[in-house]
Design a protein around this motif. Sequence first.
Motif, PDB file in Angstrom:
ATOM      1  N   PHE A 120       0.822  -1.209   0.000  1.00 44.04           N
ATOM      2  CA  PHE A 120       0.000   0.000   0.000  1.00 44.04           C
ATOM      3  C   PHE A 120       0.856   1.259   0.000  1.00 44.04           C
ATOM      4  CE2 PHE A 120      -2.383   3.385   2.138  1.00 44.04           C
ATOM      5  CZ  PHE A 120      -3.523   3.428   1.354  1.00 44.04           C
ATOM      6  N   PHE A 121       1.902   1.270   0.811  1.00 42.61           N
ATOM      7  CA  PHE A 121       2.703   2.485   0.956  1.00 42.61           C
ATOM      8  C   PHE A 121       3.841   2.604  -0.059  1.00 42.61           C
ATOM      9  CE2 PHE A 121       1.067   2.562   5.457  1.00 42.61           C
ATOM     10  CZ  PHE A 121       0.443   3.790   5.360  1.00 42.61           C
ATOM     11  N   THR A 122       4.225   1.502  -0.680  1.00 44.85           N
ATOM     12  CA  THR A 122       5.322   1.559  -1.642  1.00 44.85           C
ATOM     13  C   THR A 122       4.843   2.197  -2.942  1.00 44.85           C
ATOM     14  OG1 THR A 122       6.421  -0.383  -0.717  1.00 44.85           O
ATOM     15  CG2 THR A 122       6.967   0.203  -2.989  1.00 44.85           C
ATOM     16  N   ARG A 123       5.597   3.169  -3.424  1.00 47.68           N
ATOM     17  CA  ARG A 123       5.215   3.834  -4.660  1.00 47.68           C
ATOM     18  C   ARG A 123       6.472   4.336  -5.361  1.00 47.68           C
ATOM     19  NH1 ARG A 123       2.504   8.702  -1.184  1.00 47.68           N
ATOM     20  NH2 ARG A 123       4.418   9.689  -0.467  1.00 47.68           N
ATOM     21  N   VAL A 124       6.369   4.456  -6.666  1.00 44.94           N
ATOM     22  CA  VAL A 124       7.436   5.028  -7.473  1.00 44.94           C
ATOM     23  C   VAL A 124       6.876   6.303  -8.084  1.00 44.94           C
ATOM     24  CG1 VAL A 124       8.954   4.713  -9.453  1.00 44.94           C
ATOM     25  CG2 VAL A 124       8.405   2.756  -7.969  1.00 44.94           C
ATOM     26  N   ALA A 125       7.413   7.444  -7.662  1.00 51.32           N
ATOM     27  CA  ALA A 125       6.887   8.724  -8.137  1.00 51.32           C
ATOM     28  C   ALA A 125       7.933   9.807  -7.939  1.00 51.32           C
ATOM     29  CB  ALA A 125       5.607   9.098  -7.388  1.00 51.32           C
ATOM     30  N   THR A 126       7.961  10.769  -8.831  1.00 51.57           N
ATOM     31  CA  THR A 126       8.847  11.917  -8.700  1.00 51.57           C
ATOM     32  C   THR A 126       8.219  12.941  -7.753  1.00 51.57           C
ATOM     33  OG1 THR A 126       7.837  13.099 -10.546  1.00 51.57           O
ATOM     34  CG2 THR A 126       9.641  11.569 -11.073  1.00 51.57           C
ATOM     35  N   ARG A 127       9.030  13.865  -7.267  1.00 52.58           N
ATOM     36  CA  ARG A 127       8.488  14.921  -6.406  1.00 52.58           C
ATOM     37  C   ARG A 127       7.431  15.765  -7.128  1.00 52.58           C
ATOM     38  NH1 ARG A 127      10.454  15.628  -1.494  1.00 52.58           N
ATOM     39  NH2 ARG A 127      12.402  14.608  -0.900  1.00 52.58           N
TER      40      ARG A 127
END
Length: 265
Positions: free
Chosen positions: A171-178
Amino acid sequence: MEEQDIQHATADDGTPIAFAERGVGVPVLLIAGQATGMHGWGPFADALARDFRVIVYDHRGIGESGLGDPAAYSTRAFADDAVAVLDAAGVAAAHVVGHSMGGRVAQWLAAEHPERVRRLVLIATTSGDRSAARRDPAAVADLLSGDRERMLPLFFDDGWAAAHPADVDRFFTRVATRPALRGHFAASRDHDGSAVLDRIRADTLVVHGRHDALTPVSHAHLLAERIPHATLTEFEARHGLHLDTPEVEEAVRAFLLPPGQRPAG
């Protein structure tokens, strides 16, 4: 959710939107919350896939989807991405389930594309009506901290989280830029669908936790009052109730199944 082949839809501006599906039956589109990837649905999606064709996707800027222009992110624009996913999956109309920001997106989808939505489920979300109770500033600060230890109590029961570390991690793991994270926060914060709630034609189930610090339960009451064919179900739970409260999945399943297939009682 089990590993699946990732497919890609193409949004109106050319941004690729990654999606996956499993199960057979009536399609159910799951729209995730702010900066949350498709795999965050975890056991909730797995359970629904026993009876439905479940479709999940990464919002633009998240996971395997393209970035697009973060300055242009809005829940209304995200609803167009959801339509692109339905189109790419060959789905004319689906049940739609939105959690948190995904529920904001789902409001636009149901109001502006009513022919694409069979039944609607809004979990832990808000219309954005500025007259409703304001969020707890401390809870918002914890959310924006990015610190999992600070965020976790906002979403899940402590005992459930300790017993399900893999689901919490997904749920908390994500791949995203600022820039993408800032765009998601702005899109969720600036959402105001209050003027279009009366245009939602789909039968709607509003689901909310009484102990939700991120979105006070009064927001759910407003949704249920203003959407024409809506009912409200409350649980003794927090913001992540679709994962840590089994009764939520049971209520959603019962609402989406045809009358003859719904559990007794």
